[in-house]
Structures are given as C-alpha cells and as structure tokens.
Design an enzyme around this catalytic site. Structure first.
Site, PDB file in Angstrom:
ATOM      1  N   MET A 176      69.665  15.864 -27.343  1.00 14.89           N
ATOM      2  CA  MET A 176      70.870  15.731 -28.163  1.00 14.89           C
ATOM      3  C   MET A 176      70.573  16.080 -29.618  1.00 14.89           C
ATOM      4  O   MET A 176      71.284  16.865 -30.243  1.00 14.89           O
ATOM      5  CB  MET A 176      71.425  14.311 -28.067  1.00 14.89           C
ATOM      6  N   ASP A 211      61.359  12.851 -36.008  1.00 17.41           N
ATOM      7  CA  ASP A 211      61.050  12.110 -34.787  1.00 17.41           C
ATOM      8  C   ASP A 211      59.794  11.284 -35.007  1.00 17.41           C
ATOM      9  O   ASP A 211      59.150  11.380 -36.060  1.00 17.41           O
ATOM     10  CB  ASP A 211      60.897  13.042 -33.573  1.00 17.41           C
ATOM     11  N   VAL A 255      68.633   8.512 -31.614  1.00 16.19           N
ATOM     12  CA  VAL A 255      67.408   7.964 -31.034  1.00 16.19           C
ATOM     13  C   VAL A 255      67.771   7.161 -29.783  1.00 16.19           C
ATOM     14  O   VAL A 255      68.927   7.132 -29.351  1.00 16.19           O
ATOM     15  CB  VAL A 255      66.648   7.090 -32.051  1.00 16.19           C
ATOM     16  N   GLU A 279      68.912   4.700 -26.868  1.00 18.60           N
ATOM     17  CA  GLU A 279      70.099   3.841 -26.831  1.00 18.60           C
ATOM     18  C   GLU A 279      69.717   2.366 -26.750  1.00 18.60           C
ATOM     19  O   GLU A 279      69.882   1.711 -25.718  1.00 18.60           O
ATOM     20  CB  GLU A 279      70.980   4.227 -25.639  1.00 18.60           C
ATOM     21  N   LYS A 314      67.657   1.423 -32.932  1.00 12.28           N
ATOM     22  CA  LYS A 314      68.555   2.111 -33.854  1.00 12.28           C
ATOM     23  C   LYS A 314      68.608   1.387 -35.198  1.00 12.28           C
ATOM     24  O   LYS A 314      68.638   2.025 -36.256  1.00 12.28           O
ATOM     25  CB  LYS A 314      69.958   2.225 -33.242  1.00 12.28           C
ATOM     26  N   SER A 367      76.798   6.969 -27.029  1.00 10.02           N
ATOM     27  CA  SER A 367      77.893   7.140 -26.079  1.00 10.02           C
ATOM     28  C   SER A 367      78.485   5.819 -25.628  1.00 10.02           C
ATOM     29  O   SER A 367      79.553   5.796 -25.024  1.00 10.02           O
ATOM     30  CB  SER A 367      77.412   7.919 -24.853  1.00 10.02           C
ATOM     31  N   HIS A 394      79.932  11.124 -31.719  1.00 10.15           N
ATOM     32  CA  HIS A 394      79.485  11.231 -30.324  1.00 10.15           C
ATOM     33  C   HIS A 394      79.594  12.670 -29.835  1.00 10.15           C
ATOM     34  O   HIS A 394      80.690  13.195 -29.655  1.00 10.15           O
ATOM     35  CB  HIS A 394      80.335  10.293 -29.445  1.00 10.15           C
TER      36      HIS A 394
END
Length: 725
Positions: A333, A352, A408, A410, A415, A437, A458
């Site tokens: 993503m 990252d 990052v 879920e 987060k 999401s 999203h």
C-alpha cells in the site's frame, strides 16, 4: 451564433470554430444544435462557399459528447415523468438528422481535431468527409458511451463499422476503447496525422484541393463494408454469432446498451444510411428510456466528475497542494501510494523500519514505472520520477513534509507509536492521514496533539489501478485536513468520497457483508459453485468466496477478533464468524497460503476445493440461483442503508460512487442507492422483511427505510431525518 464562429476565407472555405461558452470542453447542447443547423444551411445554400472545415476554439480539445443535463431534459416531460417512447425517439433522432444533413450538404467538409474528441464529438467527425488529427500523446478519439450505460447514438454505430469493418469496430465500441492518433490512422478512422497545431491547415488544404469530394463512401453505389456484411457473408455471420454470447457472458445479461448496440449494427449495416440511422435511434431511445442509463450516467459520469472537482471540499479553505509527502510504511500500500504521488510530481520520503524494506518499496515504484515504458512513459521521465522517491529509516528525513500518510501494520498501538514519532519531527500543525481500512479514525487521532489535523485516507489495492480514495472524518477532523486530503486526491487524479468515522467506515463495512453472506451460505450447505456463479450473475466482479480468498480469510478473522475485543458486549456476532474461524483452524487462509475456499495448485488453475464438502456438508435441497443472488444483493443494500441512517454517509452520491469504484458493486445499477430508488423503497423493505424472517435480523430494514417507504421518499430526493447526525 453563440457556440460556433463562422468565417469564410478568400478561397470560399468556411471555418466553423466550435467554442461553447461556459464550458471547459465543447459539449453538445441545444444552442450548439441550433447553431450547427444554421451553419449547415449556409454551407449548403451559399454558392460562394466551396467547402467547410470544423475545428475547436478551445485548448482542452475538439469536443466531447452530449451535455448530460440537456440529455436528461430530453428524457423527462414537464411533470418530471418520462415521455412516450415515440417522443424520446424524436428527441434523440435530432442529432442523427443533423449529422446526416452535414455529410449530404453537397460540399466537402473536413474535420480538424486537436486534443480530445470523443462521444458525440467523434460522431460529428465521422460525419465529415475527411478527418485530420494533430499528433499529441494526450489526444484520444473514440466512442466510450458504453461505459455509462449508452451506446453511440449520433450515427457512430453505423459509420464506424463502414469505415473500419464490423468486427474491429465492435471491439472498440463494446469496450468503450479509445484510439490514439497513430492507431486511428492505421485503422483508417482518421485520414491524416499531422504535427500538433497544424490540423486546421491540413484540413483546409484538403478541402481546397478536393472541391467535389462531397460524397461519403457509403453513399456511393456499390459500396461494400470492409470485411463484408450481411446475412450471406460468412465473416459477418461468424462475427455476430460470436459477439452475442461473448457479450452476454461478459455482462451477465445485466446491461442493456451492449445488446442494443449489437442489434443496431446487425440490422443497420446493410441498409442505406438514412434508414440505418433510424434503426440506431430506435435502439438508442429504448436504452435511454430505461432507468439503467440514467442511473449509470448520474453516478459514473456526473457525480464522479463532481467529486473529482471538489464537490465535498470546504469552500473557504485555500488550495493546499502537497509538495513533499511523508509516506510511512513501504509495503504494497505504501509503495503504491508513493508511486502515484511521485508520478504526480511530489517529492516522497518513503519511510520504513529498516532500509531493506524501504528500498524494496522504491523497487516497487521502479517496477510499476517500467511496465509503462513506451506507453506514455519515457526513460527520462521514469528517472525523474524515481529520483523524487527517497527511501529511509530516519524520522529526521521527514522534515519539510507538508502531508503525512501512514500505512503501517493494522494495530492501534503500532500506529500510535509511529504517529508520535512523526509529530516530534513535523509538529502537530501538519496534516496527518492514516490509510486504514477498519480502525476508527477518532481513536487513532488520539496519538496526534491536534486531532483536527488528523484524517483517514483509505486507498484500495492495487493503488496504481484502483480509482477510489475514501476520506474518513474523525469526530474532531477540521476543514483544513479535509481540504488537504481532497487536494492530494485531486493531484493523483483519483476519485474521492467523504464519509464519517465508524468501524470499517463505509466501503470495508458494506463490502464485508458480501463476503460474510457468501460464508453464511456455505455454512448452510449451499453449493459453493452456485454461490460464486450467483455473485457474478449479480454483476459483481467475482464471487464472494474468491474475493474472500484474495483479501485473506485469515485477515477477516483477525479483524473480527479485534472488533470483538474492542467492542466487548456491544459486538454483534455474525453467523459467518464461526465459519471463517473454522476455515482458519483448518489452515485454509486464502490465496496467500495456496488454499482457502479455492485450491491453488502450482502451475495449475484455481478451483473450488473439494474439502469444503467435508467441512460444511452439502444440504439436500439447494436454492434457486435467484434466491442466492437476492441474498447477496440485499445484504449489501441493507448495510449501505444503515451507513446512511447512522450518518456514516452524508450523501447517496458518495454511497453510489464508493460502492462501484471501491468494491465493484454491480455498475449497471448506478450503485446501491440508485438501485433502491429504482426498484422502489417499499419493495426494498418488503424484500428485507421477508429475508429477515427467513434468515435473521441482519436483513432487518432500518427505521429510516420504513419511514421512506411510508412517505414515498427516495434517496435522491429529500429523505426523513436520520437516527444519528
């Protein structure tokens, strides 16, 4: 004339320069039709006019199609009801008559095309005796009407096959595929590709040199359609015999326009043009009279364009384009978002946890760009785009970024940690967007000191291909954050919808019901093949079990488990919960591990797994496919209606756009809210009551739906107040 400037030069060549006032692109409306009618009369009647050239006065291109507001007025009488079919035919035949008058006016007419020329604009070009196009990589020509529920209705379905042959023209018209200049010339759709900016001169030169070339090939005795046509021509018969079943399979018999197009071509291709265009208008009127076309036009064109132009953007906020993006997370993503941002000209810092992951993310960008080489992408452009992406593990490298997108893992805690680290570098005045999401934005915003600057952004996978971005507002999200997010979406040329916070928001929550109902049906012992075929016949891109495998059954269970933990006693169990859990316990996680609802043999074709019969024994009595389709459809409809009642959705426009472009909800309906309006809210409530009685409260109608049914309201007209603001 208001829309056409009419000039005659010393050689007697009339130049008709189209410039429709108040429009960024030339479109066909009543004023243009009246002006073109008057111009044709002058061309035909004035002896001093030796020929004509049609060109555009706008930099945006030559011409698009019909002004859709005007088109809508053609399909409604004064009291808002649809007129009789004969009246619709008379309305739509006007354009066909006009273009026919142009090509039979007795003078040579050439078209000078610079830039976009599609729909009715391209049909105007086809009615000219010659077409010259300026060579630009941005120029597109063609007949894309099928994509919004129509088919070419200004002679295109009759002229294009007579120019390039039936088989080739059907391939383009049935797909709404556009031509680039060189391709159009190769197929003899245009007569000359000239340097950009010189099409007008080339067209004038041709008219001057060919004062008697005023007859179309199809009006010459003995004309034959390229490749042949007619019931005694084997190639034509084979083409039509193959086109019909292929089209029925592709559309699952849900679309009106493709079948009408095939009928118009089949019946009209061997007739004289005057009769052929009447055949075309007959079928066009039939398609236009059906609500399917109106619904598709409204959602796929009118409302989609409005969303892309900022319909939901706060009007008082200054433009806030992103110049440097901090992209947190370099997975599929994050790398996808980095790709589209870099292509839009932004500098992207791709962050990252370690350099190898960050570099892998940039490698994804390079791989995507490489596939576009030779298709608008040059090595120089690719190098410049890649240079804008900087992989890093250093938070300090984010300094100077004016927008953040986080993608990052879920997990709320992970987060939150990343969010706080970023704020330490950029400060809380920077707008922070979370690509999640399912996780509630309001809760994630607690990690940012100014929650008014925190928003959900999203994306859908793969980012490079999926057109939708769902913007989610937390309880405290402010207008500056909304404007920033929508401006970013506009920069990357995607379509936004704006929704309010809830678990799963709108798209994931509503789409999830399609997958859940598929699992429920398996658990009841329904044949998985029946379920899959019913989903595709409904008009969904794929069956609910196949899409569950793609998304990952395991991921669905993790989301369900997290929701249970978060909501506690407030969690409403679904029958699908135990079924999905049973699949995971059987190590059937989805495509990711080569076995889910389907098996994925190496080097072989996927197939529904025979193991399913052992896990979920088959019921002796199987339902009709229509019953399965109804359950899959109405489970989605009721969830969409709940989102509207709860205020997750503010407008049915966002609901319809989000459904079609987010999870592939049956496009022929115009979206769930258009569909409910079309079949009638009272009918929707009756079906839901029946399904709830048979299968449980997940189908129960909302209070708002019942009130709408009682009042005769629809979603696209004022509706009763919601249960929640």
């Amino acid at each position: 004339m208001e829309t056409i400037r009419f000039d005659i030069d010393a050689d007697g060549i009339a130049t008709l320069t189209i410039d429709v006032p108040g429009q960024s692109m030339n479109v066909i409306g009543p004023d243009f039709l009246a002006d073109l009618d008057a111009a044709i009369t002058r061309i035909a009647s004035e002896e001093g006019i030796k020929g004509a050239v049609i060109a555009s006065g706008k930099d945006s291109g030559f011409m698009a199609g019909m002004d859709l507001k005007y088109f809508g007025s053609m399909l409604a009488s004064a009291d808002g009801q649809r007129p009789a079919p004969t009246a619709i035919f008379d309305n739509v035949f006007v354009l066909n008559q006009l273009f026919r008058r142009l090509e039979t006016a007795g003078k040579p007419v050439a078209c000078a095309i610079e830039g976009t020329c599609v729909g009715g604009g391209f049909e105007l070009a086809l009615a000219c005796h010659r077409r010259f196009v300026g060579d630009s990589p941005k120029t597109q020509l063609g007949l894309p009407e099928i994509l919004i529920g129509l088919f070419p209705g200004g002679g295109g379905s009759q002229r294009l096959p007579r120019i390039m042959g039936v088989q080739a023209s059907l391939m383009y018209m049935l797909q709404g595929k556009l031509f680039r200049p060189a391709e159009a010339a190769m197929l003899k759709v245009v007569d000359g590709v000239v340097p950009q900016g010189t099409a007008l001169a080339a067209a004038k030169d041709w008219v001057k040199a060919n004062p008697t070339a005023s007859t179309q090939p199809w009006d010459v005795k003995g004309f034959k359609v390229p490749g042949g046509a007619g019931g005694f021509n084997p190639a034509f018969v084979q083409t039509m015999a193959g086109a019909l079943p292929m089209t029925l399979k592709q559309t699952q018999r849900n679309m009106n326009a493709p079948i009408a197009l095939l009928s118009a071509v089949y019946e009209g291709i061997t007739l004289p043009m005057d009769r052929a265009i009447r055949i075309e208008s007959k079928y066009f009127a039939k398609v236009a009279a059906d609500p399917q076309a109106s619904n598709m036009i409204r959602t796929l064109f009118v409302n989609k364009q409005a969303a892309e132009r900022g319909a939901r953007r706060p009007k008082d906020e200054a433009k806030a384009p992103t110049t440097k993006l901090a992209m947190l997370g370099a997975g599929m993503m994050g790398a996808g978002i980095a790709t589209v941002a870099a292509q839009a000209g932004m500098d992207v810092v791709l962050f990252d946890r370690d350099q190898a992951y960050a570099e892998k993310g940039k490698a994804h960008v390079e791989a995507v760009l490489s596939k576009r080489l030779g298709r608008g992408m040059t090595p120089e452009k690719m190098a410049a785009t890649l240079a804008r992406v900087t992989p890093t593990t250093d938070y300090a490298a984010l300094a100077g970024a004016d927008f953040v997108i986080e993608a990052v893992f879920e997990d709320v805690a992970i987060k939150a940690e990343v969010t706080k680290q970023v704020e330490a570098v950029l400060g809380a005045d920077t707008i922070f967007g979370s690509n999640t999401s399912t996780l509630p934005i309001t809760k994630l915003a607690n990690a940012w000191s100014k929650p008014e600057n925190f928003i959900g952004v999203h994306f859908f996978s793969p980012v490079e291909k999926m057109p939708l971005v769902e913007i989610i507002l937390g309880e405290k999200t402010g207008p500056a954050a909304i404007a920033k997010a929508l401006d970013f979406v506009a920069q990357i040329k995607k379509t936004p919808i704006v929704v309010h916070d809830s678990r799963g928001f709108y798209t994931s929550r509503s789409f999830g019901t399609y997958v859940q109902e598929g699992a429920e049906l398996v658990g009841e012992g329904i044949n998985p093949a029946l379920i899959e075929n019913a989903g595709k016949q409904l008009g969904m891109p794929t069956g609910p079990l196949a899409v569950s495998d793609e998304v990952s059954i395991e991921l669905g269970v993790k989301i369900m488990t997290a929701a249970k933990k978060e909501l506690g006693d407030a969690y409403v169990p679904q029958g699908s919960d135990d079924i999905m859990l049973k699949m995971v316990e059987a190590d059937r996680l989805g495509r990711k591990n080569g076995k889910g609802w389907y098996d994925y043999p190496e080097g072989g074709k996927k197939h529904l797994s025979p193991v399913l019969g052992d896990l979920f024994p088959r019921a002796d009595a199987q339902p009709d496919v229509e019953e399965v389709k109804e359950r899959l459809l109405y489970r989605q409809l009721i969830e969409c209606a709940r989102c509207f009642e709860e205020g997750v959705l503010e407008t049915p426009e966002d609901g319809d756009i989000g459904a079609i472009f987010g999870w592939g909800f049956a496009p022929y309906t115009g979206g769930p809210f258009s569909h409910m309006d079309t079949v009638g809210i009272a009918h929707v409530v009756a079906v839901l009551d029946r399904l709830a009685a048979a299968h449980g409260p997940r189908f129960a109608p909302t209070a708002q739906l019942r009130e709408m049914a009682a009042n005769g309201a629809t979603f696209y007209r004022p509706v009763p107040s919601r249960a929640a603001a």
